[in-house]
Design a protein around this motif. Structure first.
Motif, PDB file in Angstrom:
ATOM      1  N   VAL A 179       6.632  -9.457   0.429  1.00  0.00           N
ATOM      2  CA  VAL A 179       7.762  -9.557   1.365  1.00  0.00           C
ATOM      3  C   VAL A 179       8.711  -8.374   1.187  1.00  0.00           C
ATOM      4  O   VAL A 179       9.137  -7.728   2.160  1.00  0.00           O
ATOM      5  CB  VAL A 179       8.509 -10.888   1.163  1.00  0.00           C
ATOM      6  N   ILE A 180       9.057  -8.051  -0.057  1.00  0.00           N
ATOM      7  CA  ILE A 180       9.981  -6.942  -0.323  1.00  0.00           C
ATOM      8  C   ILE A 180       9.365  -5.610   0.106  1.00  0.00           C
ATOM      9  O   ILE A 180      10.038  -4.754   0.700  1.00  0.00           O
ATOM     10  CB  ILE A 180      10.362  -6.910  -1.819  1.00  0.00           C
ATOM     11  N   LEU A 181       8.087  -5.434  -0.171  1.00  0.00           N
ATOM     12  CA  LEU A 181       7.420  -4.176   0.180  1.00  0.00           C
ATOM     13  C   LEU A 181       7.352  -3.970   1.690  1.00  0.00           C
ATOM     14  O   LEU A 181       7.616  -2.870   2.192  1.00  0.00           O
ATOM     15  CB  LEU A 181       6.008  -4.158  -0.415  1.00  0.00           C
ATOM     16  N   LEU A 193       9.515  -1.155   6.539  1.00  0.00           N
ATOM     17  CA  LEU A 193      10.133  -1.343   7.858  1.00  0.00           C
ATOM     18  C   LEU A 193      11.444  -0.568   7.940  1.00  0.00           C
ATOM     19  O   LEU A 193      11.700   0.172   8.905  1.00  0.00           O
ATOM     20  CB  LEU A 193      10.371  -2.831   8.116  1.00  0.00           C
ATOM     21  N   VAL A 194      12.278  -0.698   6.913  1.00  0.00           N
ATOM     22  CA  VAL A 194      13.552   0.019   6.875  1.00  0.00           C
ATOM     23  C   VAL A 194      13.311   1.522   6.774  1.00  0.00           C
ATOM     24  O   VAL A 194      14.002   2.322   7.420  1.00  0.00           O
ATOM     25  CB  VAL A 194      14.426  -0.475   5.696  1.00  0.00           C
ATOM     26  N   PRO A 210      15.231   3.148   0.680  1.00  0.00           N
ATOM     27  CA  PRO A 210      14.081   2.248   0.838  1.00  0.00           C
ATOM     28  C   PRO A 210      12.800   2.805   0.224  1.00  0.00           C
ATOM     29  O   PRO A 210      11.941   2.030  -0.228  1.00  0.00           O
ATOM     30  CB  PRO A 210      13.953   2.105   2.361  1.00  0.00           C
ATOM     31  N   PHE A 211      12.651   4.136   0.176  1.00  0.00           N
ATOM     32  CA  PHE A 211      11.466   4.730  -0.436  1.00  0.00           C
ATOM     33  C   PHE A 211      11.434   4.426  -1.936  1.00  0.00           C
ATOM     34  O   PHE A 211      10.389   4.073  -2.500  1.00  0.00           O
ATOM     35  CB  PHE A 211      11.453   6.243  -0.206  1.00  0.00           C
ATOM     36  N   ILE A 212      12.582   4.526  -2.588  1.00  0.00           N
ATOM     37  CA  ILE A 212      12.656   4.239  -4.021  1.00  0.00           C
ATOM     38  C   ILE A 212      12.429   2.752  -4.284  1.00  0.00           C
ATOM     39  O   ILE A 212      11.738   2.370  -5.238  1.00  0.00           O
ATOM     40  CB  ILE A 212      14.006   4.720  -4.587  1.00  0.00           C
ATOM     41  N   ILE A 213      13.018   1.882  -3.446  1.00  0.00           N
ATOM     42  CA  ILE A 213      12.799   0.439  -3.601  1.00  0.00           C
ATOM     43  C   ILE A 213      11.315   0.120  -3.451  1.00  0.00           C
ATOM     44  O   ILE A 213      10.732  -0.633  -4.245  1.00  0.00           O
ATOM     45  CB  ILE A 213      13.643  -0.356  -2.586  1.00  0.00           C
ATOM     46  N   TYR A 214      10.704   0.703  -2.423  1.00  0.00           N
ATOM     47  CA  TYR A 214       9.267   0.497  -2.222  1.00  0.00           C
ATOM     48  C   TYR A 214       8.476   0.965  -3.448  1.00  0.00           C
ATOM     49  O   TYR A 214       7.591   0.254  -3.939  1.00  0.00           O
ATOM     50  CB  TYR A 214       8.793   1.262  -0.980  1.00  0.00           C
ATOM     51  N   SER A 215       8.789   2.144  -3.959  1.00  0.00           N
ATOM     52  CA  SER A 215       8.051   2.692  -5.103  1.00  0.00           C
ATOM     53  C   SER A 215       8.214   1.816  -6.334  1.00  0.00           C
ATOM     54  O   SER A 215       7.235   1.527  -7.044  1.00  0.00           O
ATOM     55  CB  SER A 215       8.544   4.112  -5.406  1.00  0.00           C
ATOM     56  N   ALA A 230       4.307  -4.558  -8.493  1.00  0.00           N
ATOM     57  CA  ALA A 230       3.416  -5.486  -7.800  1.00  0.00           C
ATOM     58  C   ALA A 230       1.954  -5.165  -8.046  1.00  0.00           C
ATOM     59  O   ALA A 230       1.106  -6.064  -8.131  1.00  0.00           O
ATOM     60  CB  ALA A 230       3.707  -5.458  -6.301  1.00  0.00           C
ATOM     61  N   SER A 231       1.627  -3.885  -8.168  1.00  0.00           N
ATOM     62  CA  SER A 231       0.225  -3.497  -8.320  1.00  0.00           C
ATOM     63  C   SER A 231      -0.373  -3.990  -9.635  1.00  0.00           C
ATOM     64  O   SER A 231      -1.600  -4.055  -9.776  1.00  0.00           O
ATOM     65  CB  SER A 231       0.088  -1.970  -8.227  1.00  0.00           C
TER      66      SER A 231
END
Length: 441
Positions: A328-330, A335-336, A351-356, A362-363
């Motif tokens: 959900v977070i990813l 999206l953002v 958002p790129f840093i949050i995703y990373s 998660a991986s």
């Protein structure tokens, strides 16, 4: 489907314990460290091609098709290595595949230095991926069959942290190391160094006692448990298995839900991961980032920290909840990112840093869930299948992303990658089991 038939068991009857109840000890740490090697080498191989590819493209005028093929070559090899050698490991044992595959990886990595054309590099990277794919099927399988149940999540999830370490080191070397026009040759060939180290430290590693038990080889399993785990009171069931597990059994009524969940969740998670981080420089360039090197290093640092933090949460959260919420977070982060893709570069980095950060954590679950979804006699086959299909998904994403950015733009590319992650969340919500208490041997 033929089931193992229990006969009797060896060991101390009173006060005996199961294999996965042996307390964490020095050998558990050692076998975890030995298994780190494939993950580090895979992360390094994927990271180094992302750094070498722009240099190779400039020198040889590589077109978009071959850029995509070279970027996805190791992933295609991973598909075949996992799919072919996972079932073989269920039939002949884990240990031989666990050692021999790194001979192939080390030699093919070194030969990249003398590659005369892109076709040769493609073939060599297919071979590297084939060897790594074998290890992805066998490494977590062997480790899970040695691991104490209480420490299993921690031991398996730590493997992905080393993938991230390998990836980050490769990115940093690729960013700052220059040795002339042939820098890309040195970068690609440098993968032989970690592969050779792994090969040396794995020589003499033991067979999985869990696999030996599944084959009725109780005395051999007892000898390994006594020698390496220093445990005398472990129950070693004597079983008779009429035949090895068949691939088709993965889709039998008893296992098909676990199998399809594993295929779909794994594929949904890694498709955006490999696509984005193979072409992170292309993405940053499309977002008009001027200080690309600094921001690339920043992303890699958050990848590293996120992987370590993810190990903690896997150990504390149910498998299903961890997987669902990270999806959900990813999806929300991408999206953002698509919405702010052409805003101020530092705003876009949030958002790129949050995703990373979250993706790296998660991986870790991709090393934990697969071995827990299948019984011992089918574990190598099942884990191999999940890794194989996930790598085809990764190869497709890696091949399509540069084309997508060129024709649709970076924002729309982030939107469809977010949709893939949202699909993973839906699959997890409906199908994911909680396996943290699952007995594996």
């Amino acid at each position: 489907m033929n089931q193992p038939t229990p006969t009797d068991e060896t060991g101390t009857a009173e006060g005996s314990i199961a294999l996965d109840q042996v307390p964490f000890g020095r050998f558990h740490l050692k076998v975890t460290a030995m298994t780190f090697g494939a993950n580090f080498s895979d992360g390094y191989a994927l990271g180094i091609i992302g750094s070498a590819l722009p240099l190779l493209t400039d020198q040889w005028n590589v077109n978009g098709f071959w850029q995509g093929m070279l970027a996805s070559s190791a992933l295609i090899g991973l598909f075949f290595g996992s799919l072919i050698l996972g079932p073989i490991a269920d039939k002949i044992g884990r240990q031989r595949v666990y050692v021999l595959n790194f001979i192939l990886i080390a030699i093919a990595s070194l030969l990249q230095f003398w590659a005369p054309n892109v076709e040769t590099i493609f073939i060599l990277r297919l071979l590297i991926g084939f060897g790594l794919g074998a290890d992805y099927a066998v490494g977590p399988t062997l480790l899970s069959e040695f691991a104490p149940r209480k420490s299993r999540g921690l031991m398996l999830s730590s493997l992905t942290v080393l993938w991230t370490v390998g990836y980050v080191i490769a990115n940093i070397l690729g960013t700052y190391v220059t040795v002339g026009s042939d820098t890309w040759r040195w970068l690609l060939a440098s993968g032989c160094i970690p592969a050779a180290i792994v090969l040396v430290i794995r020589i003499g590693s033991p067979e999985s006692p869990g696999w030996l038990m599944s084959k009725g080889r109780a005395e051999e399993a007892r000898a390994i448990v006594t020698k390496y785990l220093k445990a005398e009171n472990v129950r070693i069931p004597k079983t008779h298995t009429e035949d090895a597990g068949q691939f088709s059994e993965l889709f039998s009524p008893a296992l098909r839900k676990n199998t399809w969940f594993g295929i779909l969740f794994f594929s949904a998670q890694v498709l955006p991961y490999f696509a984005i981080y193979t072409f992170v420089s292309t993405i940053l360039g499309a977002m008009n980032v001027s200080n690309e090197n600094t921001q690339n290093v920043l992303i890699n640092l958050f990848l590293l920290v996120g992987g370590v933090v993810g190990v903690y949460f896997i150990d504390k959260m149910p498998r299903r909840g961890f997987t669902l919420w990270t999806f959900v977070i990813l999806a929300g982060s991408l999206l953002v990112l698509g919405i702010v893709a052409h805003a101020n570069p530092w705003l876009m980095m949030i958002p790129f840093i949050i995703y990373s950060f979250v993706m790296s954590g998660a991986s870790n679950i991709t090393q934990v869930y697969p071995p827990e979804l299948f019984p011992t006699r089918l574990r190598g086959t099942g884990v191999g299948l999940l890794n194989a299909t996930s790598r085809i998904s990764s190869a497709i994403g890696t091949f399509l992303l540069p084309i997508s950015i060129t024709h649709w733009g970076v924002s729309n590319s982030m939107y469809w990658l977010a949709a893939v992650l949202a699909f993973g969340a839906v699959i997890t919500y409906f199908w994911a089991p909680n396996t943290e208490s699952q007995k594996l041997v």
